[in-house]
Scaffold this motif. Sequence first.
Motif, short mmCIF file in Angstrom:
data_model
loop_
_atom_site.label_atom_id
_atom_site.label_comp_id
_atom_site.label_asym_id
_atom_site.label_seq_id
_atom_site.Cartn_x
_atom_site.Cartn_y
_atom_site.Cartn_z
N LEU A 59 0.24 11.21 9.24
CA LEU A 59 0.39 10.13 8.27
C LEU A 59 1.60 10.43 7.42
O LEU A 59 1.80 11.56 7.00
CB LEU A 59 -0.83 10.03 7.35
CG LEU A 59 -2.18 9.73 7.97
CD1 LEU A 59 -3.23 9.63 6.89
CD2 LEU A 59 -2.14 8.44 8.74
N VAL A 60 2.41 9.42 7.18
CA VAL A 60 3.61 9.62 6.38
C VAL A 60 3.61 8.63 5.23
O VAL A 60 3.49 7.43 5.45
CB VAL A 60 4.88 9.44 7.24
CG1 VAL A 60 6.09 9.27 6.37
CG2 VAL A 60 5.05 10.62 8.15
N VAL A 102 -8.41 6.54 11.28
CA VAL A 102 -7.67 7.80 11.26
C VAL A 102 -8.08 8.69 10.10
O VAL A 102 -7.35 9.60 9.72
CB VAL A 102 -6.14 7.57 11.19
CG1 VAL A 102 -5.62 7.05 12.49
CG2 VAL A 102 -5.78 6.63 10.06
N LEU A 150 6.03 7.70 2.46
CA LEU A 150 7.33 7.85 1.82
C LEU A 150 7.30 7.22 0.43
O LEU A 150 6.61 6.23 0.20
CB LEU A 150 8.41 7.15 2.66
CG LEU A 150 8.82 7.84 3.96
CD1 LEU A 150 9.76 6.96 4.73
CD2 LEU A 150 9.49 9.16 3.65
N MET A 176 -3.08 7.12 1.90
CA MET A 176 -2.99 5.99 2.82
C MET A 176 -4.35 5.63 3.41
O MET A 176 -4.51 4.57 4.01
CB MET A 176 -2.03 6.31 3.96
CG MET A 176 -0.62 6.40 3.49
SD MET A 176 0.51 6.82 4.78
CE MET A 176 0.45 5.38 5.78
N ARG A 228 0.84 -1.19 0.00
CA ARG A 228 0.00 0.00 0.00
C ARG A 228 0.88 1.23 0.00
O ARG A 228 2.04 1.15 0.39
CB ARG A 228 -0.85 -0.04 1.28
CG ARG A 228 -1.88 -1.15 1.19
CD ARG A 228 -2.88 -0.98 2.27
NE ARG A 228 -3.57 0.26 1.94
CZ ARG A 228 -3.97 1.16 2.79
NH1 ARG A 228 -3.82 0.98 3.99
NH2 ARG A 228 -4.54 2.27 2.41
N PRO A 229 0.42 2.40 -0.31
CA PRO A 229 -0.96 2.64 -0.69
C PRO A 229 -1.25 2.58 -2.19
O PRO A 229 -2.40 2.62 -2.56
CB PRO A 229 -1.20 4.05 -0.17
CG PRO A 229 0.13 4.70 -0.20
CD PRO A 229 1.14 3.64 0.00
#
Lengths: 392, 363
Positions: free
Chosen positions: A353-354, A342, A356, A331, A232-233
């Motif tokens: 939220l990260v 969330v 990368l 995400m 994901r995502p």
Amino acid sequence: MIGPSHLHNHSEAVVSTQSTGTVTEAQAPAKVAPIQEVTDSCGRVEILSHLKLYDRTIPPTQSLSFTSSKIHPAFVKLGVQMARDIVVGSNARCAALICAVKTFISDYKCPKSKEIRSHLNVALKPCFTYLAQCRMMAVSMENFIKHTKVQVAKISPDLTESVAKEELQQSCDNFFRENIYLAGKSITEKAVERVVDGDTILIYKKSQLILHILLEAKARNKNFRVMVVDSRPDLSGVQSCERLTAAGIPCSYVYINSCTYVMKKVTKVMLAADALLANGYVLGPVGTALIGLISSTYNKPVIVCCETYKFSERVQTDSILYNELADPDSMLKTLNEEDTPVSNWRDCPNTRLVNLVYDTTPPALVSIVITEIAELPCTSAPVVLRRGAVKM
Amino acid sequence: MDPFLLKKITRDTKSQLEEFALYLSENKNERRSYVSVVKTINVFRDLICTAEWVTGRELIKIVKCYCKYLPLSQSNETDVSNVVRRILKIIREESVGPEATNSADGISAFFKTDIKPCNLGRSDLQDNILNSIVELLAELDTSKSNIVNMALEHIHSNERILTYGHSNTIRDFLLYGRKARDFEVIVCESGPSLKGHKMAAELSEGGIKTTVIADSAAFAIIHAVNKVIIGTHTIMADGALRATNGVHQVAMAAKFFSVPVIVCAPLYKLSPTHLCSYDPDAFNKVIGPEKMLNFSNANLHSKVLISNPDFDYVPSDLIELFITNTGGHAPSYLYRIISELYHPEDYDLDNMCVEDVEDEMAT
């Protein structure tokens, strides 16, 4: 496989939608209003605060005006395509950039008082700045831009404008042909040798080069299976599955969490790279390092395929110093369009939220890198870079 | 049902036991292990009170006969089997009598496999057993709070902690630590079930700065993390884990960067079994892939083999510390705890002891 015809089609598509924009007389390099960056600390992770995070609710073109923009419409379109993930993949993005530059050159008229070899770079600069603000440039794109700057500066002052423009367009075509198309073919030849009957090859997500290698191996009647690992995502591995099953290659599909579960049955791992750094680290889509780690723990060979034009002089030892932050809201996407707990993360000051985009794989976890000039260990990257610098 | 068992138990007990067996075979994924453990104890307590037995050995035989009808061999049921083993150990200890247990030191008691008959009548023996079971229940009640209260010994200020997926124990552990220390938590979202999102929401409500990352980013971020604190489904006898899918690779990444991995789990999750095979039947459980691939990709479903395993095996050399309700232990110490908690003859619940087999052959 991206071939010259692909390049042609793309440039046609770009040309058809824009007007006959010409770059007018330029003053000092114009300041382009930057794309809105998220600057408040809410929602930012401290250790990643050196990475830009763009506010994606605002379209990238909002700050551009119709009349006095210094940015060629081909670049405007390309910027939006990059920002919206319509053009993805290091080779595809570089090819799209080559098309846009060629279009720019063909529409370019050098002002009477200036020379093309000094002015063209100045005219291109705001376009590249705009692109970088839509989405961080890939290493492949950066290297092409460096190449273009050198080519432009090398133009002999005796040439007329039209001949110079033709030469430049030719050099763009050559860059594409040598570094993307022919390099891809050469890598495919070498990599297909590595695929033997009875193999189970693990690939990660979707890579145009790796898929080409596997389809070519199938065309040569090799008998193998593919394990597609996805994460994901963006879940681009599904597209890999579709391409492979359409070609009749038996596939399995897992998420990256199950990589240790399936690794015992795998014989080889083939990964694609976005860049190879000068200290031997492989920059790839996030998750590549985990796959490299698991493969080397289970003693499976890790084969990285990378064209030499993606070799970078940058050095880094971890994945956070140079990275890209993609849209955090992606995400939250679940398969059945449900909300996750969330989903309201912007309202909660404590939740971040990260997402990368890249990570770096240490050279110890990679067995071999296949490039068009040779099959190398990761640590030979600086040798290739030096060779490339000498050639230029 | 086994005619021997039927003779010994009342009809009410029989229906209650059948209800319990049904309860265990339903709702596997959502059931909390603490709830099923308490239910198990209550069911077996009733069995002890109402069944027909005279000696401890008979009672053990009844309990083991009943266990054959529970779906205990499934990998999800280790908490129930462990509690049954604890109950059997209690029965054995009480049957042997107080002098024997007091005089024997740890090592020789470990090797004593026979049950010497002692002079207690059924009612006395039953009282002793029930008292011990009440103590066991009290221990289980306080197991989580014992673990949670150790949070301040393991979290320092301004720390960055990585955790994986969702665990009630870890959530309470971290929230307790937040009361006195300021730290940050990074949660891996644990696809495809995305339980990490729930954990992140709960932690941030409790005032902890939480960051959600994709599982693929674990290697990228772990060098910047101070420790990894995870929960688990089961602890195996050698200190290995059967944990949520994806924990193994996080532990491997942590080992690569020398980041300590700490596992918090109550002792009823400690199982005296070893890994014998990675097969789905023996160790793992494969669940439906509807969360991985949309039904709109139906043309792929028939052509592609999709795997969605539920558990992951984490070898013990990747784990630094276990925090249990009795304190912190290294993985190498767990064998000792197993010898104190369970009797060797109960490691395999299907196993009947030698004298019982002789009895059966005689009848």
